[in-house]
Design an enzyme around this catalytic site. Structure first.
Site, PDB file in Angstrom:
ATOM      1  N   CYS A   9      51.044  70.716  -9.345  1.00 40.79           N
ATOM      2  CA  CYS A   9      52.151  71.651  -9.158  1.00 40.79           C
ATOM      3  C   CYS A   9      53.420  70.831  -8.916  1.00 40.79           C
ATOM      4  O   CYS A   9      53.464  69.652  -9.247  1.00 40.79           O
ATOM      5  CB  CYS A   9      51.873  72.663  -8.048  1.00 40.79           C
ATOM      6  SG  CYS A   9      51.958  72.033  -6.369  1.00 40.79           S
ATOM      7  N   ARG A  15      50.653  75.208  -4.037  1.00 38.57           N
ATOM      8  CA  ARG A  15      49.705  75.701  -5.037  1.00 38.57           C
ATOM      9  C   ARG A  15      48.589  74.713  -5.360  1.00 38.57           C
ATOM     10  O   ARG A  15      47.409  75.074  -5.315  1.00 38.57           O
ATOM     11  CB  ARG A  15      50.453  76.096  -6.318  1.00 38.57           C
ATOM     12  CG  ARG A  15      51.386  77.276  -6.105  1.00 38.57           C
ATOM     13  CD  ARG A  15      52.347  77.472  -7.238  1.00 38.57           C
ATOM     14  NE  ARG A  15      53.335  76.375  -7.230  1.00 38.57           N
ATOM     15  CZ  ARG A  15      54.333  76.270  -8.097  1.00 38.57           C
ATOM     16  NH1 ARG A  15      54.471  77.179  -9.049  1.00 38.57           N
ATOM     17  NH2 ARG A  15      55.190  75.283  -8.016  1.00 38.57           N
TER      18      ARG A  15
END
Length: 174
Positions: A9, A15
């Protein structure tokens, strides 16, 4: 050797560490799951709100330190999962040869739901061959600095994608 999965990410604090933790804990031994960021604040721990989403799901929060994505990390991975198409493009800028093994997490989840390949490499190759048939909505919103609700929505989408991916990977490894 265990299949190596790299999750990517932006900063490697929201994430990708959530995907890494969910996927790694779901797959268990026999798979090596790591993560990196395209613009990582190297050494920074997982975002507290992202860690909270893992705890709420009964998962262990990893001892995490953000690390920068490198060409070497991409080259040594059997599968690269990204949070967005833009991250996928950045991975491919580093190593264009990774095209057939690099997907957004949501994209791969949609491509492997009913897959029945004989190995991880075959599963990845099959998904690459069917990429144009995959889902359209394949980007995970960046929750950094946003509300608890946004973090929860992103974690829920990740959880569903990880369930599909882990199930497919476990089918081909058993």
């Amino acid at each position: 050797m265990s299949p190596r999965i790299l999750v990517v990410c932006t900063a490697n604090v929201c994430r990708s560490p959530v995907i890494e933790a969910m996927l790694g804990q779901r797959l268990g031994p026999g798979f090596e799951v790591t993560s990196a960021g395209v613009r990582a604040p190297v050494g920074r721990p997982i975002d507290p709100d992202s860690a909270d989403q893992l705890r709420r799901r009964g998962l262990d929060v990893p001892q995490h330190a953000a690390r920068q994505l490198t060409r070497e990390l991409v080259a040594e991975s059997d599968l690269v999962l990204t949070a967005t198409r833009a991250h996928r493009a950045e991975v491919l800028d580093l190593d264009p040869r990774a095209l057939r093994r690099t997907f957004t997490a949501l994209e791969l989840a949609g491509l492997v739901e009913d897959a029945e390949s004989g190995s991880v490499a075959e599963l990845v190759a099959d998904a690459a061959a069917r990429r144009s048939q995959g889902p359209v909505d394949v980007d995970l919103v960046d929750p950094i600095g946003r509300s608890e609700q946004v973090h929860a929505e992103v974690a829920t989408r990740i959880e569903a994608a990880v369930a599909s991916i882990a199930s497919a990977l476990q089918r081909v490894r058993s």
